[in-house]
Design a protein around this motif. Structure first.
Motif, PDB file in Angstrom:
ATOM      1  N   LYS A 367       0.853  -1.190   0.000  1.00  0.00           N
ATOM      2  CA  LYS A 367       0.000   0.000   0.000  1.00  0.00           C
ATOM      3  C   LYS A 367       0.888   1.240   0.000  1.00  0.00           C
ATOM      4  N   THR A 368       0.462   2.242  -0.749  1.00  0.00           N
ATOM      5  CA  THR A 368       1.311   3.431  -0.859  1.00  0.00           C
ATOM      6  C   THR A 368       1.213   4.298   0.388  1.00  0.00           C
ATOM      7  N   ALA A 369       0.013   4.367   0.971  1.00  0.00           N
ATOM      8  CA  ALA A 369      -0.122   5.131   2.210  1.00  0.00           C
ATOM      9  C   ALA A 369      -0.415   4.151   3.336  1.00  0.00           C
ATOM     10  N   THR A 371      -1.948   2.319   6.499  1.00  0.00           N
ATOM     11  CA  THR A 371      -3.268   2.336   7.106  1.00  0.00           C
ATOM     12  C   THR A 371      -3.100   1.987   8.578  1.00  0.00           C
TER      13      THR A 371
END
Ligand code: SF4
Ligand code: SF4
Lengths: 411, 93
Positions: A367-369, A371
């Motif tokens: 995932k790029t950001a 969570t």
């Protein structure tokens, strides 16, 4: 296929396996790169779905082909396979075609209802991933709440009457001391414990230095396996430990491309689930089918041709250890025909200390950001360093443990 | 065993391999390797002969090896890869 025509038809099973089989016996199929978790050591750098993911119809075609090739069972993983909406359909589709399924999950979708369905099937194995026998140790690498999710899934399976689930543990520096606890956890849920080796694959490359068992812990693991190995599964992943003396039960060889392979979510076929890198990419099954890749890829032909032991050839344990794991060597930048980075004779440490270039990953679905599932790998390492209560140090020096702020420390 | 009638278990599938075959039992999920082509031919032929000895002879296995093959078959029987052929299995066909 000249290699196959020349192969001898006699010889030990291990020799035969080295020449490869007509179909794999340990096939892993990762259905999706999407995952609800973000484990720090994910072997496939999973997180986000790949838009090119195989469709339901394409997956069904793969299963049809596996049935024709008599691949009797497949290990399904991901990512988190159960979050694919057609996961349960594909499971039934495979079982109906005599392709048994063992699937790995973090437990997120194993509701009481799904557990009852699984208990009613005959040809499905469920493997729940747990990397610590306590929430503290597990969540450190797998993310907050993941231990509770896994335990809830195990409880649901047990309540539904599902027999003999597997608890799959990646052995790390932090959980080697918990081997007995893992065994107890498995017993509590009527499950079987499965221990596997941490490899520097995928995101595992980023945390391997910090997480891989220390040399004395490898010994501890070996002794534990010698004592309990008969009732614990290992996926034959610890054969490098054979160089401690006796071989562990199971297959002592690297099966990559010979008896082992991986189909990834977009249909790419790799030599091994721990070798997701273009160097070990044999082809894509969408062009001519899986059988064609398995039987005619030049990469696989190369892996099936006789190998040299390189720097390991003179080692007296070469027959059982065989230089260890190809993927572990590759992703730590070591030569493939030399010792394993965790060589128990100590040659790995020497090799790691020398000149080496760690290969850049050829793909990443993380995932790029971040969570809220992202593990925060902070607490455990700090604790390890504290060997006495802070008050002891304070008693001898009121400034013990206090470092001057950088600006003040400079002359 | 040589005088008995045996058959491949109904839940077993044989997958041909260059060295012989791989036998998979769908019930107990055991994987076994038949490391000789002669053994594969023998196991496949068990069904068609009155007893194991007849199957051995038909497969062309010399008599001095019959006992060794009986040992191999015993191993396969322990994993339920092959079963004694009883009246019921005969009826089922
Ligand atoms: S590369 Fe490593 S994990 Fe893969 S089959 Fe070889 S030894 Fe096993
Ligand atoms: S030198 Fe090579 S064969 Fe010997 S123990 Fe180390 S990795 Fe294994």
């Amino acid at each position: 296929m000249t290699e196959l025509a020349e192969r001898p038809t006699t010889g030990s099973l291990v020799q035969q396996f080295e020449y490869g089989l007509d179909a794999p016996i340990c096939l892993t199929w990762e259905l999706t790169y999407a995952c609800n978790l973000e484990c720090a050591h994910c072997l496939s750098s999973s997180g986000r779905r790949d838009p090119r993911e195989l469709t339901t119809a394409q997956c069904e075609a793969v299963i049809d082909e596996l049935q024709r090739m008599q691949v009797f069972y497949v290990n399904i993983g991901g990512g988190e396979p159960t979050i694919r909406p057609d996961f349960w359909h594909l499971l039934e589709y495979a079982v109906d075609r005599q392709v048994g399924v063992k699937f790995s999950t973090n437990g997120v979708r194993i509701t009481p209802e799904r557990a009852r369905f699984l208990a009613s099937t005959d040809y499905v194995d469920v493997q729940i991933s747990v990397d610590g026998a306590t929430a503290e140790v597990n969540d450190y690498v797998r993310g907050p709440g993941s231990f509770d999710t896994a335990v809830r899934a195990l409880a649901n399976l047990q309540d539904a009457g599902f027999r003999d689930a597997k608890i799959s543990v990646v052995c790390t520096r932090h959980n080697i001391d918990q081997l007995d606890d893992f065994k107890a956890l498995a017993e509590r849920f009527g499950a079987t414990l499965r221990l596997t080796r941490l490899r520097p694959s995928g995101r595992g490359a980023d945390v391997w230095d910090e997480l891989h068992p220390l040399p004395e812990q490898q010994r501890q693991l070996y002794d534990w396996l010698m004592a309990h190995g008969d009732r614990v599964l290992t996926g034959d992943s610890f054969f490098h430990l054979a160089a401690f003396g006796e071989s562990l039960p199971g297959l002592n060889l690297c099966g990559a491309g010979r008896v082992v392979c991986l189909i990834d979510p977009v249909g790419d076929v790799y030599a091994c689930p721990f070798a997701i890198h273009e160097t070990f990419l044999a082809g894509n099954l969408l062009t001519g089918g899986f059988q064609q890749v398995w039987q005619t890829s030049s990469l696989f032909a190369q892996l099936r041709s006789p190998q040299t032991g390189g720097a390991c050839a003179s080692c007296s344990f070469y027959d059982s250890c065989r230089g260890g794991c190809m993927a572990a060597k590759f992703f730590t930048g070591l030569p493939l025909d030399g010792p394993d980075p965790e060589c128990v004779q100590g040659y790995g440490e020497l090799a790691l200390a020398g000149n080496r270039v760690v290969p850049a990953p050829s793909q990443d679905h993380s995932k790029t950001a971040p969570t809220r599932s992202q593990p925060v790998m902070l607490t455990l390492t700090r604790r390890e360093e504290i060997d006495a209560a802070p008050v002891t140090a304070c008693a001898s020096n009121p400034l013990a443990g206090y470092t001057l702020p950088r600006s003040l420390a400079r002359p | 065993m040589l005088e008995e009638a045996w058959t491949l278990s109904p839940s077993v599938a044989l997958r041909p391999e260059p060295f012989g075959a791989l036998a998979y039992h769908f019930g107990n999920r055991k994987l076994t390797f038949l490391k000789r082509r002669e053994l594969v031919a023998l196991v496949r032929g068990l069904d068609e002969h009155i007893d194991v000895r007849a199957a051995l002879t038909a497969t062309g296995i010399p008599e001095d090896q019959h006992d060794a093959y009986a040992v191999a078959l015993r191993g396969l029987a322990d994993a339920d890869m092959i079963r004694p052929r009883t009246a019921t299995t005969e009826d089922a066909r």
